[in-house]
Design a protein around this motif. Structure first.
Motif, PDB file in Angstrom:
ATOM      1  N   GLN A 126      -5.886   7.957 -39.523  1.00 33.32           N
ATOM      2  CA  GLN A 126      -5.810   9.028 -39.069  1.00 33.32           C
ATOM      3  C   GLN A 126      -4.130   8.992 -38.623  1.00 33.32           C
ATOM      4  OE1 GLN A 126      -9.015   9.143 -39.658  1.00 33.32           O
ATOM      5  NE2 GLN A 126      -9.355   8.891 -37.363  1.00 33.32           N
ATOM      6  N   ALA A 127      -3.637  10.596 -38.499  1.00 33.37           N
ATOM      7  CA  ALA A 127      -2.023  10.478 -38.241  1.00 33.37           C
ATOM      8  C   ALA A 127      -2.106  11.858 -38.176  1.00 33.37           C
ATOM      9  CB  ALA A 127      -1.202   9.717 -38.829  1.00 33.37           C
ATOM     10  N   ILE A 128      -1.196  12.714 -37.195  1.00 38.37           N
ATOM     11  CA  ILE A 128      -0.646  13.695 -37.386  1.00 38.37           C
ATOM     12  C   ILE A 128       0.988  13.561 -37.047  1.00 38.37           C
ATOM     13  CG2 ILE A 128      -0.489  15.436 -35.346  1.00 38.37           C
ATOM     14  CD1 ILE A 128      -3.389  15.379 -34.753  1.00 38.37           C
ATOM     15  N   LEU A 129       1.395  14.563 -37.774  1.00 35.71           N
ATOM     16  CA  LEU A 129       2.456  14.457 -37.923  1.00 35.71           C
ATOM     17  C   LEU A 129       3.738  15.993 -36.803  1.00 35.71           C
ATOM     18  CD1 LEU A 129       4.473  13.675 -40.890  1.00 35.71           C
ATOM     19  CD2 LEU A 129       3.669  11.878 -39.017  1.00 35.71           C
ATOM     20  N   SER A 130       4.459  15.528 -35.879  1.00 36.82           N
ATOM     21  CA  SER A 130       4.519  17.069 -35.857  1.00 36.82           C
ATOM     22  C   SER A 130       6.101  17.555 -35.677  1.00 36.82           C
ATOM     23  CB  SER A 130       3.766  17.828 -34.240  1.00 36.82           C
ATOM     24  OG  SER A 130       4.082  18.589 -33.644  1.00 36.82           O
ATOM     25  N   ALA A 131       6.231  18.557 -35.670  1.00 32.94           N
ATOM     26  CA  ALA A 131       7.985  18.817 -35.600  1.00 32.94           C
ATOM     27  C   ALA A 131       7.940  19.234 -34.245  1.00 32.94           C
ATOM     28  CB  ALA A 131       8.466  20.400 -35.844  1.00 32.94           C
ATOM     29  N   ALA A 132       6.589  19.463 -33.126  1.00 35.56           N
ATOM     30  CA  ALA A 132       7.303  19.393 -31.255  1.00 35.56           C
ATOM     31  C   ALA A 132       6.889  18.475 -30.821  1.00 35.56           C
ATOM     32  CB  ALA A 132       6.170  20.738 -31.055  1.00 35.56           C
ATOM     33  N   PRO A 133       7.190  17.750 -29.364  1.00 36.92           N
ATOM     34  CA  PRO A 133       6.116  16.616 -29.317  1.00 36.92           C
ATOM     35  C   PRO A 133       4.764  16.745 -28.845  1.00 36.92           C
ATOM     36  CG  PRO A 133       8.583  17.607 -28.172  1.00 36.92           C
ATOM     37  CD  PRO A 133       8.053  18.536 -29.075  1.00 36.92           C
ATOM     38  N   MET A 134       4.025  16.143 -29.504  1.00 35.72           N
ATOM     39  CA  MET A 134       2.997  15.952 -28.486  1.00 35.72           C
ATOM     40  C   MET A 134       2.472  14.630 -27.094  1.00 35.72           C
ATOM     41  SD  MET A 134       1.406  15.015 -32.716  1.00 35.72           S
ATOM     42  CE  MET A 134       2.910  13.813 -33.091  1.00 35.72           C
ATOM     43  N   THR A 135       1.525  15.105 -26.844  1.00 38.54           N
ATOM     44  CA  THR A 135       0.922  14.763 -25.008  1.00 38.54           C
ATOM     45  C   THR A 135      -0.872  15.221 -25.200  1.00 38.54           C
ATOM     46  OG1 THR A 135       1.070  16.807 -24.167  1.00 38.54           O
ATOM     47  CG2 THR A 135       3.200  15.764 -24.278  1.00 38.54           C
ATOM     48  N   ASP A 136      -0.957  14.337 -24.672  1.00 35.64           N
ATOM     49  CA  ASP A 136      -2.216  13.784 -23.846  1.00 35.64           C
ATOM     50  C   ASP A 136      -2.718  13.259 -25.540  1.00 35.64           C
ATOM     51  OD1 ASP A 136      -1.970  14.848 -21.589  1.00 35.64           O
ATOM     52  OD2 ASP A 136      -2.230  17.171 -22.519  1.00 35.64           O
ATOM     53  N   ARG A 137      -2.469  12.457 -26.238  1.00 36.62           N
ATOM     54  CA  ARG A 137      -3.181  11.883 -27.191  1.00 36.62           C
ATOM     55  C   ARG A 137      -4.250  11.277 -26.669  1.00 36.62           C
ATOM     56  NH1 ARG A 137      -4.311   6.674 -30.348  1.00 36.62           N
ATOM     57  NH2 ARG A 137      -3.397   5.600 -28.496  1.00 36.62           N
TER      58      ARG A 137
END
Length: 283
Positions: A126-137
């Protein structure tokens, strides 16, 4: 005269490049125009799920154009190779001005899936793209993946200006109902820990399949018309819009304590799964 001919030919070549645009490594044009109705910036309250298909004919420029057409704030991809996601993200930025952060939830390192050198095969999952930063992966591989390793990933990011936990999963292939039921149990237990959550993914099961019972207990589909049948027979999709080339509803945007505004389902020539996006009200 010969020099003048060369200059003329060079000028014509440059003009052709300007008119036609550059090409992908595979030779496909990737600088194509978006449809007239396409958005020109990220839609802050829009999320998308898409199984980009592997193995399929690789066309990361085309995949990027499909995503750019709807420009979601968050994109959850399944059957994603790290190298492909890197190229898709680069195209989204360089060609369409859409800048995304990326996090991976790889569960396989398999050269037959994603290429690479024998000692450094590509990551698949899987992968997630986000326009906002991501935390706690977090990245969790299901203890029973069925015929192929499967798992889920989760990040905290912003959708519609609000912080929310986003999950992305891919469940076991068809005809493995018991395996999927175990996987849903693991995923639903984690989703239940959060007051609000978005769960994206390819669940490989129609809406009234018994193995999705635990998921429906924690969240609703972004399409309010899509619900499990009261009988729970697992024999049909009811009023759910199909999301695959074989006319099944397998791809979901599950929402926990978040209101949907609308949903779109869009077939793609680049995958046997359709793009599914939803606009949400997080207020």
């Amino acid at each position: 005269m010969l020099g003048g001919t060369r200059l003329l030919a060079g000028g014509m070549a440059v003009a052709c490049m300007v008119l036609v645009g550059p090409s992908t490594p595979s030779g496909d044009l990737f600088g194509r125009s978006l449809p007239a109705a396409a958005v020109r910036d990220v839609v802050p309250n829009r999320v998308m799920t898409w199984n980009i298909c592997n193995p399929c004919d690789e066309n990361n420029g085309g995949r990027a154009a499909e995503i750019a057409t709807y420009a979601p704030q968050v994109v959850g991809m399944q059957e994603a190779c790290v190298r492909d996601v890197e190229k898709i993200r680069d195209y989204l930025e360089s060609l369409y001005g859409l800048v995304y952060h990326v996090e991976y939830g790889s569960v396989l390192r398999n050269r037959s899936r994603c290429g690479g050198w024998p000692w450094s095969p590509g990551g698949f999952g899987q992968a997630i793209l986000s326009a906002a930063p991501m935390t706690d992966r977090v990245n969790v591989e299901y203890s029973n993946g069925g015929s192929e390793d499967r798992g889920y990933m989760a990040v905290t990011t912003k959708v519609g200006g609000q912080s929310v936990r986003v999950f992305n999963t891919h469940l076991a292939q068809r005809r493995q109902e018991e395996v999927r039921a175990d996987q849903v149990g693991v995923l639903a237990k984690e989703v239940a820990r959060h007051d609000r959550a978005i769960v994206l993914g390819d669940f490989n099961a129609v809406s009234d399949a018994p193995e999705l019972t635990d998921m429906w207990a924690q969240a609703a589909d972004a399409d309010p018309q899509c619900q499990p049948s009261p009988t729970g027979t697992g024999t049909g999709t009811g009023t759910c819009e199909t999301t695959t080339d074989w006319d099944s509803k397998f791809d979901y945007v599950f929402l926990r304590d978040i209101a949907p505004l609308n949903q779109g389902v869009h077939p793609s020539q680049y995958s046997d799964h359709h793009l599914v996006h939803a606009d949400l009200d997080l207020t």
